[in-house]
Design a protein around this motif. Sequence first.
Motif, PDB file in Angstrom:
ATOM      1  N   PRO A  74       0.828  -1.211   0.000  1.00 33.28           N
ATOM      2  CA  PRO A  74       0.000   0.000   0.000  1.00 33.28           C
ATOM      3  C   PRO A  74       0.864   1.263   0.000  1.00 33.28           C
ATOM      4  N   LEU A  75       0.383   2.276  -0.680  1.00 35.63           N
ATOM      5  CA  LEU A  75       1.051   3.575  -0.728  1.00 35.63           C
ATOM      6  C   LEU A  75       0.102   4.648  -0.206  1.00 35.63           C
ATOM      7  N   ASN A  76       0.679   5.730   0.297  1.00 32.89           N
ATOM      8  CA  ASN A  76      -0.138   6.886   0.656  1.00 32.89           C
ATOM      9  C   ASN A  76      -0.065   7.899  -0.498  1.00 32.89           C
ATOM     10  N   SER A  77      -0.765   9.006  -0.359  1.00 32.79           N
ATOM     11  CA  SER A  77      -0.818   9.966  -1.465  1.00 32.79           C
ATOM     12  C   SER A  77       0.552  10.573  -1.780  1.00 32.79           C
ATOM     13  N   ILE A  78       1.420  10.677  -0.795  1.00 31.45           N
ATOM     14  CA  ILE A  78       2.773  11.195  -1.054  1.00 31.45           C
ATOM     15  C   ILE A  78       3.548  10.210  -1.922  1.00 31.45           C
ATOM     16  N   ALA A  79       3.493   8.929  -1.583  1.00 31.71           N
ATOM     17  CA  ALA A  79       4.206   7.907  -2.354  1.00 31.71           C
ATOM     18  C   ALA A  79       3.606   7.742  -3.750  1.00 31.71           C
ATOM     19  N   PHE A  80       2.283   7.903  -3.884  1.00 29.96           N
ATOM     20  CA  PHE A  80       1.661   7.784  -5.206  1.00 29.96           C
ATOM     21  C   PHE A  80       2.144   8.879  -6.162  1.00 29.96           C
ATOM     22  N   ALA A  81       2.650   9.987  -5.641  1.00 28.50           N
ATOM     23  CA  ALA A  81       3.171  11.055  -6.496  1.00 28.50           C
ATOM     24  C   ALA A  81       4.413  10.602  -7.257  1.00 28.50           C
ATOM     25  N   ARG A  82       5.031   9.490  -6.812  1.00 27.30           N
ATOM     26  CA  ARG A  82       6.216   8.946  -7.493  1.00 27.30           C
ATOM     27  C   ARG A  82       5.932   7.577  -8.130  1.00 27.30           C
ATOM     28  N   LYS A  99      -0.264  14.496   0.002  1.00 29.07           N
ATOM     29  CA  LYS A  99      -0.713  14.848   1.354  1.00 29.07           C
ATOM     30  C   LYS A  99      -2.206  15.151   1.435  1.00 29.07           C
ATOM     31  N   HIS A 100      -2.941  14.998   0.323  1.00 31.08           N
ATOM     32  CA  HIS A 100      -4.362  15.340   0.336  1.00 31.08           C
ATOM     33  C   HIS A 100      -5.257  14.219  -0.171  1.00 31.08           C
ATOM     34  N   HIS A 101      -5.037  13.772  -1.411  1.00 35.45           N
ATOM     35  CA  HIS A 101      -6.005  12.855  -2.009  1.00 35.45           C
ATOM     36  C   HIS A 101      -5.395  12.137  -3.210  1.00 35.45           C
ATOM     37  N   VAL A 102      -5.927  10.960  -3.487  1.00 37.18           N
ATOM     38  CA  VAL A 102      -5.603  10.222  -4.703  1.00 37.18           C
ATOM     39  C   VAL A 102      -6.862   9.491  -5.142  1.00 37.18           C
ATOM     40  N   PHE A 103      -7.080   9.451  -6.443  1.00 35.46           N
ATOM     41  CA  PHE A 103      -8.179   8.674  -7.011  1.00 35.46           C
ATOM     42  C   PHE A 103      -7.739   8.171  -8.373  1.00 35.46           C
ATOM     43  N   MET A 104      -8.525   7.289  -8.967  1.00 33.85           N
ATOM     44  CA  MET A 104      -8.132   6.733 -10.257  1.00 33.85           C
ATOM     45  C   MET A 104      -9.288   6.773 -11.235  1.00 33.85           C
TER      46      MET A 104
END
Length: 142
Positions: A74-82, A99-104
Amino acid sequence: MAPPAIVPLYFNGVYAFAHESHPAVVHQLVAAANELVGKPYKWGGGHKVLFDNGFDCSGSVSHVLYRARLLDKPLNSIAFARYAWPGPGNYVTLFVKPKHHVFMQICGLRFDTSGTLTGEGPRWRASSRSYDGFYARHPAWL
């Protein structure tokens, strides 16, 4: 010559369904996302337990990608940025605001925990949303 247009997912208002022309991994992503529909929003949900009783934004996206073997933890929104490659994908695009949100989006249909009600968990959303401040990322060949 332009690439062929991607066939959108079929959406019945609750669940999404991939088209026979979509690659197998799209079918896997959609099936995994459908299993989360109706789960409540839970901050931190999906990060320590793959099959949790609720999911936050990054937990739900992580779960779907993990089940399709596109992520190993699992990743958080900070890690998903990379995560993966920058820019939109043909079939799958993640939208990340660190630091706020991620969606697909899968074949144009949004899978997101933010909707009309506060605390709503992961759902397919036919309506649009603001993309201000979000970065697009996509798995390598998708």
